[in-house]
Design a protein around this motif. Sequence first.
Motif, PDB file in Angstrom:
ATOM      1  N   VAL A  79       0.861  -1.181   0.000  1.00 34.26           N
ATOM      2  CA  VAL A  79       0.000   0.000   0.000  1.00 34.26           C
ATOM      3  C   VAL A  79       0.894   1.228   0.000  1.00 34.26           C
ATOM      4  CG1 VAL A  79      -1.812   1.210   1.234  1.00 34.26           C
ATOM      5  CG2 VAL A  79      -1.755  -1.278   1.275  1.00 34.26           C
ATOM      6  N   GLN A  80       0.756   2.042  -1.014  1.00 37.15           N
ATOM      7  CA  GLN A  80       1.552   3.264  -1.123  1.00 37.15           C
ATOM      8  C   GLN A  80       0.628   4.456  -1.285  1.00 37.15           C
ATOM      9  OE1 GLN A  80       4.869   3.669  -0.899  1.00 37.15           O
ATOM     10  NE2 GLN A  80       5.144   1.518  -0.481  1.00 37.15           N
ATOM     11  N   ASP A  81       0.735   5.414  -0.414  1.00 44.89           N
ATOM     12  CA  ASP A  81       0.020   6.684  -0.540  1.00 44.89           C
ATOM     13  C   ASP A  81      -1.478   6.534  -0.776  1.00 44.89           C
ATOM     14  OD1 ASP A  81       2.429   7.977  -0.171  1.00 44.89           O
ATOM     15  OD2 ASP A  81       2.863   8.045  -2.316  1.00 44.89           O
ATOM     16  N   GLY A  82      -2.093   5.543  -0.176  1.00 52.71           N
ATOM     17  CA  GLY A  82      -3.541   5.394  -0.274  1.00 52.71           C
ATOM     18  C   GLY A  82      -4.058   4.975  -1.635  1.00 52.71           C
ATOM     19  N   ALA A  83      -3.180   4.445  -2.507  1.00 51.53           N
ATOM     20  CA  ALA A  83      -3.596   4.060  -3.847  1.00 51.53           C
ATOM     21  C   ALA A  83      -4.642   2.952  -3.820  1.00 51.53           C
ATOM     22  CB  ALA A  83      -2.379   3.625  -4.668  1.00 51.53           C
ATOM     23  N   LYS A  84      -4.596   2.105  -2.822  1.00 58.89           N
ATOM     24  CA  LYS A  84      -5.618   1.074  -2.635  1.00 58.89           C
ATOM     25  C   LYS A  84      -5.739   0.814  -1.146  1.00 58.89           C
ATOM     26  CE  LYS A  84      -2.267  -2.460  -3.924  1.00 58.89           C
ATOM     27  NZ  LYS A  84      -2.036  -3.636  -4.732  1.00 58.89           N
ATOM     28  N   SER A  85      -6.810   0.162  -0.779  1.00 56.45           N
ATOM     29  CA  SER A  85      -7.015  -0.113   0.645  1.00 56.45           C
ATOM     30  C   SER A  85      -7.034  -1.622   0.879  1.00 56.45           C
ATOM     31  CB  SER A  85      -8.305   0.532   1.140  1.00 56.45           C
ATOM     32  OG  SER A  85      -9.399   0.085   0.391  1.00 56.45           O
ATOM     33  N   VAL A  86      -6.689  -1.997   2.085  1.00 51.85           N
ATOM     34  CA  VAL A  86      -6.641  -3.394   2.499  1.00 51.85           C
ATOM     35  C   VAL A  86      -7.825  -3.663   3.409  1.00 51.85           C
ATOM     36  CG1 VAL A  86      -5.317  -5.083   3.831  1.00 51.85           C
ATOM     37  CG2 VAL A  86      -4.120  -3.466   2.338  1.00 51.85           C
ATOM     38  N   ASN A  87      -8.578  -4.719   3.140  1.00 52.63           N
ATOM     39  CA  ASN A  87      -9.690  -5.114   3.995  1.00 52.63           C
ATOM     40  C   ASN A  87      -9.114  -5.855   5.204  1.00 52.63           C
ATOM     41  OD1 ASN A  87     -11.912  -6.136   5.265  1.00 52.63           O
ATOM     42  ND2 ASN A  87     -12.860  -6.959   3.438  1.00 52.63           N
ATOM     43  N   VAL A  88      -8.917  -5.142   6.285  1.00 51.17           N
ATOM     44  CA  VAL A  88      -8.251  -5.680   7.469  1.00 51.17           C
ATOM     45  C   VAL A  88      -9.017  -6.859   8.075  1.00 51.17           C
ATOM     46  CG1 VAL A  88      -7.474  -5.123   9.815  1.00 51.17           C
ATOM     47  CG2 VAL A  88      -7.086  -3.511   7.951  1.00 51.17           C
ATOM     48  N   ALA A  89     -10.332  -6.872   7.962  1.00 52.44           N
ATOM     49  CA  ALA A  89     -11.139  -7.960   8.529  1.00 52.44           C
ATOM     50  C   ALA A  89     -10.700  -9.320   8.003  1.00 52.44           C
ATOM     51  CB  ALA A  89     -12.619  -7.730   8.236  1.00 52.44           C
ATOM     52  N   ASN A  90     -10.175  -9.351   6.771  1.00 50.88           N
ATOM     53  CA  ASN A  90      -9.763 -10.612   6.153  1.00 50.88           C
ATOM     54  C   ASN A  90      -8.273 -10.903   6.294  1.00 50.88           C
ATOM     55  OD1 ASN A  90     -12.353 -11.318   5.242  1.00 50.88           O
ATOM     56  ND2 ASN A  90     -12.142  -9.908   3.534  1.00 50.88           N
ATOM     57  N   CYS A  91      -7.537 -10.027   6.954  1.00 52.62           N
ATOM     58  CA  CYS A  91      -6.113 -10.261   7.194  1.00 52.62           C
ATOM     59  C   CYS A  91      -5.938 -11.208   8.384  1.00 52.62           C
ATOM     60  CB  CYS A  91      -5.418  -8.933   7.482  1.00 52.62           C
ATOM     61  SG  CYS A  91      -5.369  -7.815   6.067  1.00 52.62           S
ATOM     62  N   LEU A  92      -4.727 -11.690   8.578  1.00 53.51           N
ATOM     63  CA  LEU A  92      -4.457 -12.656   9.647  1.00 53.51           C
ATOM     64  C   LEU A  92      -3.802 -12.001  10.859  1.00 53.51           C
ATOM     65  CD1 LEU A  92      -2.968 -15.556   7.495  1.00 53.51           C
ATOM     66  CD2 LEU A  92      -5.308 -15.369   8.385  1.00 53.51           C
ATOM     67  N   VAL A  93      -4.173 -12.473  12.039  1.00 54.37           N
ATOM     68  CA  VAL A  93      -3.488 -12.092  13.275  1.00 54.37           C
ATOM     69  C   VAL A  93      -2.373 -13.117  13.455  1.00 54.37           C
ATOM     70  CG1 VAL A  93      -3.663 -11.754  15.768  1.00 54.37           C
ATOM     71  CG2 VAL A  93      -5.572 -11.109  14.285  1.00 54.37           C
ATOM     72  N   ARG A  94      -1.133 -12.708  13.133  1.00 53.58           N
ATOM     73  CA  ARG A  94       0.020 -13.607  13.195  1.00 53.58           C
ATOM     74  C   ARG A  94       0.550 -13.767  14.619  1.00 53.58           C
ATOM     75  NH1 ARG A  94       0.835 -17.359   9.675  1.00 53.58           N
ATOM     76  NH2 ARG A  94       0.499 -16.591   7.590  1.00 53.58           N
ATOM     77  N   ARG A  95       0.500 -12.677  15.369  1.00 57.74           N
ATOM     78  CA  ARG A  95       0.922 -12.748  16.765  1.00 57.74           C
ATOM     79  C   ARG A  95       0.210 -11.668  17.547  1.00 57.74           C
ATOM     80  NH1 ARG A  95       6.787 -10.631  17.989  1.00 57.74           N
ATOM     81  NH2 ARG A  95       6.463  -8.596  17.070  1.00 57.74           N
ATOM     82  N   ALA A  96       0.192 -11.849  18.857  1.00 58.34           N
ATOM     83  CA  ALA A  96      -0.489 -10.892  19.729  1.00 58.34           C
ATOM     84  C   ALA A  96       0.284 -10.793  21.035  1.00 58.34           C
ATOM     85  CB  ALA A  96      -1.920 -11.328  19.991  1.00 58.34           C
ATOM     86  N   TYR A  97       0.252  -9.586  21.607  1.00 60.70           N
ATOM     87  CA  TYR A  97       0.936  -9.336  22.869  1.00 60.70           C
ATOM     88  C   TYR A  97      -0.103  -9.141  23.960  1.00 60.70           C
ATOM     89  CZ  TYR A  97       3.836  -7.079  26.397  1.00 60.70           C
ATOM     90  OH  TYR A  97       4.480  -6.771  27.567  1.00 60.70           O
ATOM     91  N   PHE A  98      -0.066  -9.982  24.971  1.00 60.64           N
ATOM     92  CA  PHE A  98      -0.912  -9.839  26.148  1.00 60.64           C
ATOM     93  C   PHE A  98      -0.265 -10.616  27.287  1.00 60.64           C
ATOM     94  CE2 PHE A  98      -2.602 -13.248  23.526  1.00 60.64           C
ATOM     95  CZ  PHE A  98      -2.755 -14.307  24.418  1.00 60.64           C
ATOM     96  N   ASN A  99      -0.646 -10.294  28.511  1.00 60.40           N
ATOM     97  CA  ASN A  99      -0.043 -10.916  29.698  1.00 60.40           C
ATOM     98  C   ASN A  99       1.493 -10.796  29.677  1.00 60.40           C
ATOM     99  OD1 ASN A  99      -2.570 -11.599  30.640  1.00 60.40           O
ATOM    100  ND2 ASN A  99      -2.509 -13.647  29.747  1.00 60.40           N
ATOM    101  N   TYR A 105       1.087 -17.437  16.535  1.00 59.33           N
ATOM    102  CA  TYR A 105       0.050 -18.398  16.164  1.00 59.33           C
ATOM    103  C   TYR A 105       0.488 -19.225  14.966  1.00 59.33           C
ATOM    104  CZ  TYR A 105      -2.701 -15.421  19.211  1.00 59.33           C
ATOM    105  OH  TYR A 105      -3.149 -14.693  20.281  1.00 59.33           O
ATOM    106  N   GLU A 106       0.559 -20.544  15.162  1.00 60.24           N
ATOM    107  CA  GLU A 106       0.879 -21.444  14.051  1.00 60.24           C
ATOM    108  C   GLU A 106      -0.272 -21.481  13.048  1.00 60.24           C
ATOM    109  OE1 GLU A 106       2.306 -25.316  15.107  1.00 60.24           O
ATOM    110  OE2 GLU A 106       3.494 -24.519  16.768  1.00 60.24           O
TER     111      GLU A 106
END
Length: 126
Positions: A79-99, A105-106
């Motif tokens: 994504v460069q300078d807003g030329a297109k947008s990414v539908n975040v709902a369909n992206c993957l959560v690869r890792r998360a920080y908590f505790n 995530y495998e």
Amino acid sequence: MKNKKFYDLYMDFGGLRDNGIFPCDIDMLYKCKDNYLIIGEAKLKGYHIKGLQEQVLTNIVDGHKDGGVVMEIEHTERVQDGAKSVNVANCLVRRAYFNRKWHEYENPLKVLRWLKELNAKHRISQ
């Protein structure tokens, strides 16, 4: 992106780095009904939250009295300078920080599914 005209201004903070200032943005921030924080940061596949950005985001979560999470969201579109947008709902959560630690995530879930599972614990929606 609901209103692309709103995003016509693009900021270049590159010149600040020469003076030892490293700006940090937050792509998504949500406070649940129980004050639990959800921070999302989108990264192109192969890139990770690191350095000062990692320190800032994890310090926010660690310092918030009602807890929280940082989601590292992986996308595959350049994504460069807003030329297109990414539908975040369909992206993957690869890792998360908590505790106070990162969890990788495998078998990562799509963001929307991951948030639905989190909703059961923290009442994201009504």
